[in-house]
Design a protein around this motif. Structure first.
Motif, PDB file in Angstrom:
ATOM      1  N   ILE A 163       1.971  -4.701  -7.919  1.00  0.00           N
ATOM      2  CA  ILE A 163       0.691  -4.936  -7.239  1.00  0.00           C
ATOM      3  C   ILE A 163       0.759  -6.220  -6.425  1.00  0.00           C
ATOM      4  O   ILE A 163       0.276  -6.279  -5.282  1.00  0.00           O
ATOM      5  CB  ILE A 163      -0.461  -4.991  -8.259  1.00  0.00           C
ATOM      6  N   GLN A 206      -1.256   1.492  -3.790  1.00  0.00           N
ATOM      7  CA  GLN A 206      -2.385   0.882  -4.494  1.00  0.00           C
ATOM      8  C   GLN A 206      -3.011   1.864  -5.478  1.00  0.00           C
ATOM      9  O   GLN A 206      -3.331   1.500  -6.620  1.00  0.00           O
ATOM     10  CB  GLN A 206      -3.432   0.413  -3.482  1.00  0.00           C
ATOM     11  N   GLU A 254      -9.061  -4.008 -11.146  1.00  0.00           N
ATOM     12  CA  GLU A 254      -8.836  -2.913 -10.209  1.00  0.00           C
ATOM     13  C   GLU A 254     -10.111  -2.575  -9.430  1.00  0.00           C
ATOM     14  O   GLU A 254     -10.036  -2.083  -8.299  1.00  0.00           O
ATOM     15  CB  GLU A 254      -8.292  -1.691 -10.943  1.00  0.00           C
ATOM     16  N   THR A 262      -2.867   1.630  -9.643  1.00  0.00           N
ATOM     17  CA  THR A 262      -4.070   1.584 -10.481  1.00  0.00           C
ATOM     18  C   THR A 262      -3.932   2.562 -11.638  1.00  0.00           C
ATOM     19  O   THR A 262      -4.301   2.257 -12.785  1.00  0.00           O
ATOM     20  CB  THR A 262      -5.330   1.925  -9.664  1.00  0.00           C
TER      21      THR A 262
END
Length: 277
Positions: free
Chosen positions: A191, A150, A257, A154
């Protein structure tokens, strides 16, 4: 949502990761650019340092006092928080000094390229330290490879949007930039995959009181909103570059995000109560 309690950390992590991701892309563009074009790129690169500075200010708000951040240096090598702060400070100081000397044309080309590599390596170390900070064995919802995925994604999606938004309007833009919308799209796909795996993992993580997913009742809705914002941002990046479109794509990406990071913090669960996962 409970994750918004950690708003300073949300701002810090999202801005820092996106800024570092964009910085790495800028380093590639600068390495390939002619000396005459570099000053134009350096002027835009300042935005990344400014965003990183805002992120660090937010992190100090979370600590409650700047002195606590300085005290954290006393445990470098022993504490992951200290390592993260030291890594971030080293990157920020090295990148900032590089930019200051470069914008005034005080760096010979070879020194500038070498320094770019150094800042890129420090940026990668900073991202690694930040991701490892949350690998806490007593927090089963965080102690997983998905947390690192994650954070790195980002950096990829936020970095691609930021770098493209800042450089795409340059009439002499580097061909590398044409791949950034694709990088954003690939990161979006990853994602989505990570989110699916996360849902399966959270469904098997529970305490004597509740399941991990019950910590965020709106998880599905907010995740759908996040993915939708990223998809719209990707579509805008594939259109003909215009200031409004690019700015909207960057803002949508950072907003998306921010949603993802707020969900991350809301899913905090200590293993003292966990019996699964």
């Amino acid at each position: 949502m409970n994750g918004l309690v950690e708003l300073p950390l949300i701002v810090f992590t999202v801005l820092a990761q996106s800024a570092v991701g964009a910085w790495l892309i800028f380093c590639v563009v600068l390495w390939r650019s002619r000396h005459a074009d570099s000053r134009r790129i350096y002027r835009r690169q300042f935005v990344l340092l400014a965003l990183l500075g805002v992120g660090f200010i937010a992190s100090m708000l979370h600590l409650g006092s700047p002195l606590r951040a300085f005290n954290a240096f006393n445990r470098v090598g022993e504490s992951m928080l200290s390592n993260e702060i030291a890594g971030g400070a080293a990157f920020f100081a090295t990148a900032g000094l590089f930019w200051l000397l470069a914008i005034f044309d005080k760096l010979p080309p070879l020194v500038a390229k070498t320094w770019q590599i150094l800042t890129a390596l420090l940026g990668v170390v900073f991202m690694y330290m930040m991701a490892n900070l949350y690998q806490i064995p007593t927090v089963p919802t965080w102690h997983t490879a998905l947390t690192s995925w994650q954070f790195y994604l980002t950096a990829a999606v936020g970095g691609a949007a930021l770098a493209y938004g800042l450089l795409a309007l340059n009439p002499q833009s580097d061909p590398v930039l044409k791949g950034l919308p694709w990088l954003h799209l690939v990161a979006l796909g990853l994602i989505a995959v990570v989110t699916v795996y996360q849902v399966f993992q959270l469904a098997h993580t529970q305490s004597s009181i509740q399941q991990a997913l019950d910590l965020v009742p709106d998880f599905a809705y907010l995740t759908a909103l996040r993915l939708l914002c990223l998809a719209v941002a990707a579509w805008l990046l594939f259109q003909r570059p215009q200031a409004v479109r690019l700015s909207t794509a960057v803002l949508l990406t950072l907003f998306a995000e921010g949603i993802g990071r707020s969900l991350f913090y809301a899913l905090h669960m200590t293993s003292g109560m966990a019996v699964g996962g």
